[in-house]
Structure formats: C-alpha cells, structure tokens
Design an enzyme around this catalytic site. Structure first.
Site, PDB file in Angstrom:
ATOM      1  N   GLY A 151     109.301 -14.630   1.501  1.00 41.20           N
ATOM      2  CA  GLY A 151     110.084 -15.481   0.608  1.00 41.20           C
ATOM      3  C   GLY A 151     109.946 -16.968   0.863  1.00 41.20           C
ATOM      4  O   GLY A 151     109.610 -17.405   1.963  1.00 41.20           O
ATOM      5  N   ALA A 152     110.222 -17.759  -0.177  1.00 43.33           N
ATOM      6  CA  ALA A 152     110.344 -19.219  -0.085  1.00 43.33           C
ATOM      7  C   ALA A 152     111.814 -19.556   0.197  1.00 43.33           C
ATOM      8  O   ALA A 152     112.666 -18.665   0.185  1.00 43.33           O
ATOM      9  CB  ALA A 152     109.891 -19.856  -1.395  1.00 43.33           C
ATOM     10  N   TRP A 153     112.103 -20.859   0.393  1.00 44.79           N
ATOM     11  CA  TRP A 153     113.460 -21.198   0.810  1.00 44.79           C
ATOM     12  C   TRP A 153     114.400 -21.585  -0.316  1.00 44.79           C
ATOM     13  O   TRP A 153     115.578 -21.834  -0.079  1.00 44.79           O
ATOM     14  CB  TRP A 153     113.465 -22.322   1.851  1.00 44.79           C
ATOM     15  CG  TRP A 153     112.515 -23.457   1.572  1.00 44.79           C
ATOM     16  CD1 TRP A 153     111.315 -23.680   2.178  1.00 44.79           C
ATOM     17  CD2 TRP A 153     112.681 -24.523   0.634  1.00 44.79           C
ATOM     18  NE1 TRP A 153     110.717 -24.812   1.673  1.00 44.79           N
ATOM     19  CE2 TRP A 153     111.536 -25.354   0.724  1.00 44.79           C
ATOM     20  CE3 TRP A 153     113.676 -24.863  -0.293  1.00 44.79           C
ATOM     21  CZ2 TRP A 153     111.360 -26.496  -0.063  1.00 44.79           C
ATOM     22  CZ3 TRP A 153     113.505 -25.995  -1.078  1.00 44.79           C
ATOM     23  CH2 TRP A 153     112.356 -26.790  -0.953  1.00 44.79           C
ATOM     24  N   ASN A 154     113.885 -21.660  -1.541  1.00 42.09           N
ATOM     25  CA  ASN A 154     114.782 -22.208  -2.571  1.00 42.09           C
ATOM     26  C   ASN A 154     115.756 -21.184  -3.149  1.00 42.09           C
ATOM     27  O   ASN A 154     116.851 -21.549  -3.566  1.00 42.09           O
ATOM     28  CB  ASN A 154     113.965 -22.884  -3.676  1.00 42.09           C
ATOM     29  CG  ASN A 154     112.943 -21.974  -4.298  1.00 42.09           C
ATOM     30  OD1 ASN A 154     112.609 -20.928  -3.740  1.00 42.09           O
ATOM     31  ND2 ASN A 154     112.449 -22.347  -5.454  1.00 42.09           N
ATOM     32  N   PRO A 178     112.073 -13.550   5.288  1.00 44.19           N
ATOM     33  CA  PRO A 178     112.557 -14.727   4.568  1.00 44.19           C
ATOM     34  C   PRO A 178     111.845 -15.983   5.064  1.00 44.19           C
ATOM     35  O   PRO A 178     111.187 -15.954   6.111  1.00 44.19           O
ATOM     36  CB  PRO A 178     114.040 -14.814   4.968  1.00 44.19           C
ATOM     37  CG  PRO A 178     114.343 -13.655   5.836  1.00 44.19           C
ATOM     38  CD  PRO A 178     113.047 -13.037   6.265  1.00 44.19           C
ATOM     39  N   GLU A 180     111.556 -19.302   7.046  1.00 43.32           N
ATOM     40  CA  GLU A 180     112.194 -19.724   8.304  1.00 43.32           C
ATOM     41  C   GLU A 180     113.217 -20.832   8.052  1.00 43.32           C
ATOM     42  O   GLU A 180     114.070 -21.103   8.894  1.00 43.32           O
ATOM     43  CB  GLU A 180     111.138 -20.184   9.315  1.00 43.32           C
ATOM     44  CG  GLU A 180     110.228 -21.317   8.868  1.00 43.32           C
ATOM     45  CD  GLU A 180     108.984 -20.839   8.116  1.00 43.32           C
ATOM     46  OE1 GLU A 180     109.056 -19.814   7.399  1.00 43.32           O
ATOM     47  OE2 GLU A 180     107.937 -21.507   8.252  1.00 43.32           O
ATOM     48  N   THR A 233      99.673 -21.579   0.834  1.00 44.04           N
ATOM     49  CA  THR A 233     100.062 -20.344   1.526  1.00 44.04           C
ATOM     50  C   THR A 233      99.553 -19.137   0.740  1.00 44.04           C
ATOM     51  O   THR A 233      99.063 -18.162   1.324  1.00 44.04           O
ATOM     52  CB  THR A 233     101.595 -20.270   1.689  1.00 44.04           C
ATOM     53  OG1 THR A 233     102.027 -21.425   2.391  1.00 44.04           O
ATOM     54  CG2 THR A 233     102.022 -19.033   2.446  1.00 44.04           C
ATOM     55  N   GLU A 251     103.673 -15.327  -6.377  1.00 38.29           N
ATOM     56  CA  GLU A 251     104.528 -16.225  -7.173  1.00 38.29           C
ATOM     57  C   GLU A 251     104.423 -17.591  -6.524  1.00 38.29           C
ATOM     58  O   GLU A 251     105.063 -17.847  -5.505  1.00 38.29           O
ATOM     59  CB  GLU A 251     105.986 -15.730  -7.126  1.00 38.29           C
ATOM     60  CG  GLU A 251     106.226 -14.445  -7.874  1.00 38.29           C
ATOM     61  CD  GLU A 251     106.174 -14.619  -9.387  1.00 38.29           C
ATOM     62  OE1 GLU A 251     105.978 -15.749  -9.871  1.00 38.29           O
ATOM     63  OE2 GLU A 251     106.317 -13.608 -10.080  1.00 38.29           O
ATOM     64  N   GLY A 253     103.267 -22.076  -6.724  1.00 36.81           N
ATOM     65  CA  GLY A 253     103.815 -23.343  -7.215  1.00 36.81           C
ATOM     66  C   GLY A 253     103.404 -23.672  -8.641  1.00 36.81           C
ATOM     67  O   GLY A 253     102.670 -22.925  -9.284  1.00 36.81           O
ATOM     68  N   CYS A 285     110.367 -23.620  -8.670  1.00 31.97           N
ATOM     69  CA  CYS A 285     108.933 -23.527  -8.892  1.00 31.97           C
ATOM     70  C   CYS A 285     108.524 -23.770 -10.343  1.00 31.97           C
ATOM     71  O   CYS A 285     107.504 -24.348 -10.624  1.00 31.97           O
ATOM     72  CB  CYS A 285     108.461 -22.144  -8.473  1.00 31.97           C
ATOM     73  SG  CYS A 285     109.418 -20.847  -9.268  1.00 31.97           S
ATOM     74  N   GLU A 459     106.954 -10.598 -11.808  1.00 33.00           N
ATOM     75  CA  GLU A 459     108.196 -10.025 -11.292  1.00 33.00           C
ATOM     76  C   GLU A 459     109.113  -9.772 -12.474  1.00 33.00           C
ATOM     77  O   GLU A 459     108.915 -10.256 -13.576  1.00 33.00           O
ATOM     78  CB  GLU A 459     108.846 -10.996 -10.287  1.00 33.00           C
ATOM     79  CG  GLU A 459     107.962 -11.169  -9.062  1.00 33.00           C
ATOM     80  CD  GLU A 459     108.669 -11.750  -7.846  1.00 33.00           C
ATOM     81  OE1 GLU A 459     109.156 -12.881  -7.934  1.00 33.00           O
ATOM     82  OE2 GLU A 459     108.717 -11.048  -6.812  1.00 33.00           O
TER      83      GLU A 459
HETATM   84  P1  NAD Z   1     105.548 -21.968   1.812  1.00 29.04           P
HETATM   85  O1  NAD Z   1     104.300 -21.644   1.119  1.00 29.04           O
HETATM   86  O2  NAD Z   1     105.531 -23.044   2.838  1.00 29.04           O
HETATM   87  O3  NAD Z   1     106.136 -20.680   2.562  1.00 29.04           O
HETATM   88  C1  NAD Z   1     106.433 -19.495   1.855  1.00 29.04           C
HETATM   89  C2  NAD Z   1     106.572 -18.343   2.826  1.00 29.04           C
HETATM   90  O4  NAD Z   1     105.295 -17.999   3.354  1.00 29.04           O
HETATM   91  C3  NAD Z   1     107.455 -18.633   4.048  1.00 29.04           C
HETATM   92  O5  NAD Z   1     108.243 -17.501   4.311  1.00 29.04           O
HETATM   93  C4  NAD Z   1     106.439 -18.865   5.142  1.00 29.04           C
HETATM   94  O6  NAD Z   1     106.934 -18.566   6.430  1.00 29.04           O
HETATM   95  C5  NAD Z   1     105.355 -17.880   4.759  1.00 29.04           C
HETATM   96  N1  NAD Z   1     104.029 -18.175   5.294  1.00 29.04           N
HETATM   97  C6  NAD Z   1     103.482 -19.385   5.575  1.00 29.04           C
HETATM   98  N2  NAD Z   1     102.214 -19.226   6.017  1.00 29.04           N
HETATM   99  C7  NAD Z   1     101.949 -17.905   6.028  1.00 29.04           C
HETATM  100  C8  NAD Z   1     100.813 -17.117   6.383  1.00 29.04           C
HETATM  101  N3  NAD Z   1      99.685 -17.677   6.812  1.00 29.04           N
HETATM  102  N4  NAD Z   1     100.895 -15.775   6.247  1.00 29.04           N
HETATM  103  C9  NAD Z   1     102.016 -15.193   5.793  1.00 29.04           C
HETATM  104  N5  NAD Z   1     103.135 -15.883   5.449  1.00 29.04           N
HETATM  105  C10 NAD Z   1     103.100 -17.225   5.554  1.00 29.04           C
HETATM  106  O7  NAD Z   1     106.588 -22.269   0.648  1.00 29.04           O
HETATM  107  P2  NAD Z   1     108.059 -22.898   0.740  1.00 29.04           P
HETATM  108  O8  NAD Z   1     107.903 -24.343   1.135  1.00 29.04           O
HETATM  109  O9  NAD Z   1     108.930 -22.012   1.513  1.00 29.04           O
HETATM  110  O10 NAD Z   1     108.524 -22.802  -0.780  1.00 29.04           O
HETATM  111  C11 NAD Z   1     108.184 -23.747  -1.748  1.00 29.04           C
HETATM  112  C12 NAD Z   1     107.005 -23.291  -2.577  1.00 29.04           C
HETATM  113  O11 NAD Z   1     107.269 -22.009  -3.132  1.00 29.04           O
HETATM  114  C13 NAD Z   1     106.727 -24.197  -3.762  1.00 29.04           C
HETATM  115  O12 NAD Z   1     105.347 -24.375  -3.917  1.00 29.04           O
HETATM  116  C14 NAD Z   1     107.287 -23.419  -4.928  1.00 29.04           C
HETATM  117  O13 NAD Z   1     106.735 -23.750  -6.170  1.00 29.04           O
HETATM  118  C15 NAD Z   1     107.014 -22.018  -4.528  1.00 29.04           C
HETATM  119  N6  NAD Z   1     107.903 -21.088  -5.230  1.00 29.04           N
HETATM  120  C16 NAD Z   1     107.381 -20.267  -6.207  1.00 29.04           C
HETATM  121  C17 NAD Z   1     108.204 -19.413  -6.928  1.00 29.04           C
HETATM  122  C18 NAD Z   1     107.656 -18.526  -8.015  1.00 29.04           C
HETATM  123  O14 NAD Z   1     108.313 -17.554  -8.368  1.00 29.04           O
HETATM  124  N7  NAD Z   1     106.496 -18.798  -8.566  1.00 29.04           N
HETATM  125  C19 NAD Z   1     109.570 -19.368  -6.635  1.00 29.04           C
HETATM  126  C20 NAD Z   1     110.063 -20.193  -5.631  1.00 29.04           C
HETATM  127  C21 NAD Z   1     109.219 -21.053  -4.938  1.00 29.04           C
END
Ligand code: NAD
Length: 485
Positions: A151-154, A178, A180, A233, A251, A253, A285, A459
């Site tokens: 998951g992402a954090w939002n 989730p 971090e 990611t 899912e 950015g 996102c 989804e």
């Molecule tokens: P992020 O990409 O930094 O991290 C997302 C998740 O991936 C975190 O849980 C992180 O720990 C994990 N992760 C990081 N590196 C990894 C690896 N090498 N292997 C496995 N897992 C790994 O994203 P964020 O900063 O938490 O969230 C913001 C981003 O998420 C934005 O780009 C946003 O657009 C996107 N987002 C997309 C949607 C959608 O449905 N399309 C919804 C919400 C957020």
C-alpha cells in the site's frame, strides 16, 4: 473510548498480533505535532516466513468454502467497520493527518463498501459452459493462491480493503504490507476481518519498507502482487514479479488532465477542480492537476476558485470543522515546496498560496498557478500535494492532444454542457478513469485504474474479480476418442 494509537503489536499474522522488536523501528510521526505517536517494527525474515506460511496453509480451506460463506465473513466485517467508523476515522486521521471531516466519509466507509460489494458477489462467481456438439467444456473460476498487497500512505484503510476484499472473495489469502509512513490502519482491517469470522491466516499484515515488500513478492509461494504506489516503485515491483511470472495489479501515479470548456457550469468546474486538487491536501493519485481552462471562462474560473479557497480552514484535523490538513510528513512537504519553487523559477504565475503555514505541522497553503505551459516541470511531473496548475487552450482538438501528451494515464475529466463533446473527450482521453462534469469519485461498483505508466489491471467492480482469479478449462468428451493411428 476510541482506539489506542499505539497498536497491540506491529504485525497481524495467523489471526493474532505478533511482535518482533528485532526489526528496524518505524516511528509514526504525527503530521500536526511533528512528534512520534506510535512505533512499529519492520518484519524480520522470521516474521515474513510466519506470514507467508500462515497464508499458504489457510488458503486451501478458505477456497474450498462456498462463495456465499466467504461473502458472509466479508459482509460482517463491513458491518463492524461501519459500526466503528468514528474510531477508525480518528485512527486514520492520526495516521495520515487527513481531516476527520474527510476520513469520516471517505476511508473506513470506502473499505466497508468494498467488503460489502465483494462479499455480495462472492456467491455468484462462476465459470461457464461451452457446448461443442456432444462434447462440452466447462470453466472453473479458481483462486490464485497467496496474494501480496502493498500500500501507499494516502489511503491506508481503503487500500488495505480494496485489495483484500476481492482477493478474499475469490478464495485467496492475503499478506498485506502497508506503507511504512502509515502503518496503523491496515492492522484494524485484519483484526476486524478475523473478528467477523475469517479463518486465521487469511488476511495478514506485516510492516516494513521496500525490502520487506521485495522479500514478499519474490517468494515462490506468492501468486499475485497488487501494488498501490509511485511509478518508480511500480517498475521495480513489476520486474520482481515478472521473475516468477506472477499476476500483477499496478495502481500507480498520475498527472491527470481536467478540461474546462467555456460552456461549463462554472460552479461545478470550480468544485471539480477543488475536489481534484485539494482533497486530502492534494495527496490523491487520480488528481486532475493539469487544469486546462478555455479562454472565455478563465478569468471567471480563477476569480471563483480564489473566492472558494478563502473558505479553506486549516488546523487540528481532529476538529470536524477543519477541512484542510497537513501533508503526510516533512519529506513530502519538502518535495512539494521544491515543485512550487520550480514553478516560480520556470515562469508560472502564482495566483495564491505557495507558502508553508506558520503553525505546527506540515501545513502547506493550497496553491494555484496560472499561465502554466506544457513543458514546465509542474505540468509534467506528479507533485502529490496541493498544487493546481491552470493551462490555457483554444479548441477541442488541441486540448485533447495536449491532455494526452503525458506518459501517465490514470484519470481525466471534462466539464462542458455540450453532450456530444463530453463523450468525444471521454472516448479520446488516454486514461483508465474518466469523469464528465465531476471529478475524483471512485465508487466500488466502477472499475478504477490506469493506462500507460499509471498502471495495469483494475480495482473495484466485477472487473477486479478477473485480477484475483483465473479460469481453468475442463474439456469433457462424450464421444469416443478419435486418434490417427
Ligand atoms: P511509494 O512508491 O514510495 O511506496 C509504495 C509502497 O511500495 C510502500 O509500501 C513501499 O514501502 C513499497 N515499496 C517501495 N519499494 C519497494 C520495492 N522495491 N519492493 C516492494 N515494495 C516496495 O509510494 P508512496 O509515496 O507511498 O505513495 C504515493 C504514490 O502512490 C504516488 O505516486 C501516488 O500517485 C500513488 N498512488 C496511486 C494510487 C492508485 O490507485 N493509482 C492510489 C494512491 C497512491
């Protein structure tokens, strides 16, 4: 009474909380007080092993239950979530900094919608019968096995359920990691699912950074990975999943366009731009951050937008009259401030905002730029903060080409009262999720997801079922076998 912010333990595995303080500490920082409010620990290899082993063991019996039985568990969980919406929303607000005014209606409730929807259809997931003369084929819709969700954090509660609900409805088990940055809410989803009757091991939560995610998705027991996160990611996770030819849902950015024609209803267009740029302080996102406004309506649009932004109320997000919260952490604040500085440097006109608010917390004023051009950094890169860019345009063909001139393709919106044009634009947008005369709604009944770099798979809706199950064909001969010799 409410929930303690400090969870019982870091992980939820095999139906119970599990702690292992040997893992890297993950402090949870309140985005308002900037102080640590809870602490969890990243999963050690032993914890990861425990979670995957529990999921693998539990999945077989879960898949053997009828869909109606599985659905009943999900629907019970949905009811429990709704009963506890207030406390879950307070927890989500502490985890993310989003105003309680928002979390009360958009987070646990959205998780409940997903559990109720997929719980409702679990009993009607079927294969089909294909008659071939006297012979026939039937198809069995089968679970994939152990699915990993990241998951992402939002939207921590929503993401945990949007992945968990369809996975479980189809007979899979899940190990969810989730972000971090917001580790608290998914634990409650796991706890509630088990209270609702999910067998131990069916929905597990493990904490950690990217390394933990990587260890999960490269384990041979894992059949599918669903990530919500950024494009960089996504690239890594997709590549790691490819090694084992695992199923994926990505899912990712976006940098979505919102197109406002002269004939739009001004108040709706301004409302859509607010929803699509400033909800969750812009950390969504699918936000429509490139707002293309036709010349004839531009001045009226900017004037009305500025007037409505005067009603922004920042402050303690737990105060239900507050409608605009801080960014999630210091790093995100810094990233967004960097984009604002770039916007000014590259010649965009700052209409309002742009400053950090002079108070405790990562508060940044809602920011509007005008006279933005397609080549500026703020028009090309995802900012993930409260920054709206207004771009001018003259006609439909030109704006559609410019709207699509991006590597992203998550969402797109059009505001117009010309019905033909509205549908032409929706058909022409290179995006997975489009809006006509509204923006950013994501009901569970509708598919949600991206095109191009914004993602793979969908989804929500019946469509998600295809991403959490696979079809097996069974050919049944009713006639003697004919062989050449
Ligand atoms: P992020 O990409 O930094 O991290 C997302 C998740 O991936 C975190 O849980 C992180 O720990 C994990 N992760 C990081 N590196 C990894 C690896 N090498 N292997 C496995 N897992 C790994 O994203 P964020 O900063 O938490 O969230 C913001 C981003 O998420 C934005 O780009 C946003 O657009 C996107 N987002 C997309 C949607 C959608 O449905 N399309 C919804 C919400 C957020």
């Amino acid at each position: 009474m409410g929930y303690d912010i400090q969870p019982t333990a870091s992980h939820f595995i095999d139906g119970a909380y599990v702690e292992d303080t040997a893992g890297t500490p993950i402090p949870v920082i309140c985005p308002v007080s900037e102080q640590e409010i809870a602490r969890v620990y990243a999963a050690t290899p032993a914890v990861i092993e425990q979670a995957l082993a529990a999921a693998k063991r539990a999945q077989v019996a879960w898949a053997a239950m009828t869909g109606t039985e599985r659905g009943r568990v999900l629907r019970r969980a949905a009811d429990l979530i709704r009963e506890r919406n207030y406390d879950l929303s307070v927890l989500e607000t502490n985890d993310t900094g989003k105003p309680l005014q928002e979390t009360l209606v958009a987070d646990a409730t959205s998780a409940a919608d997903a559990l109720e929807y997929f719980g409702g259809i679990a009993g009607s997931l079927t294969g089909e019968h294909v008659q071939l003369g006297e012979d026939f084929v039937y198809t069995r819709r089968e679970a994939l096995g152990v699915c990993v969700g990241i998951g992402a954090w939002n939207y921590p509660t929503q993401i945990a359920a949007w992945k968990g609900a369809p996975a479980l409805a189809c007979g899979n088990a899940m190990v969810f990691k989730p972000s971090e940055t917001t580790p608290l809410c998914a634990l409650k989803v796991a706890e509630i699912l088990h209270e609702a009757g999910a067998p131990a091991g069916i929905y597990n939560v493990v904490q950690g950074m990217g390394e933990v995610g990587h260890a999960l998705i490269t384990d041979p027991r894992v059949a599918k990975v669903s990530l919500t996160g950024s494009v960089p990611t996504g690239r890594k996770v997709y590549a790691a999943a490819a090694e084992g030819i695992r199923h994926v849902t990505m899912e990712l950015g976006g940098k979505s366009p919102m197109v406002i024609f002269d004939d739009a209803t001004l108040e709706d267009a301004v409302g859509g731009a607010i929803l699509g740029n400033f909800y969750s302080s812009g950390q969504v996102c699918s936000n429509g951050t490139r707002v293309f406004v036709q010349k004839g309506i531009k001045e009226a649009f900017l004037k009305r937008l500025s007037e409505r932004l005067a009603d922004v109320k920042m402050g303690d997000p737990l105060d239900e009259t507050v409608n605009f919260g801080p960014l999630v952490n210091a790093r995100q604040l810094e990233i967004v401030q960097g984009f604002i500085a770039k916007g000014i440097d590259e010649g965009a006109r700052l209409v309002c905002g742009g400053q950090r608010e002079d108070m405790s917390g990562y508060f940044l004023q809602p920011t509007v730029f005008a006279d933005v051009t397609d080549d500026m950094t703020i028009a090309r890169e995802e900012i993930f903060g409260p920054v709206l860019s207004v771009l001018d345009f003259e006609d439909e063909a030109e704006v559609l080409a410019r709207a699509n001139d991006t590597e992203f393709g998550l969402a797109a919106g059009v505001f117009t009262n010309d019905i033909g044009r509205a549908h032409r634009m929706a058909a022409g947008f290179e995006a997975g999720t489009c809006y006509i005369n509204t923006y950013n709604l994501a009901p569970v009944e509708a598919p949600f997801g991206g095109s191009k770099l914004s993602g793979v798979g969908r989804e929500n809706s019946k469509n998600a079922v295809d991403h959490y199950s696979e079809m097996k064909s069974v050919y049944v001969a009713m006639t003697p076998v004919e062989a050449p010799f």
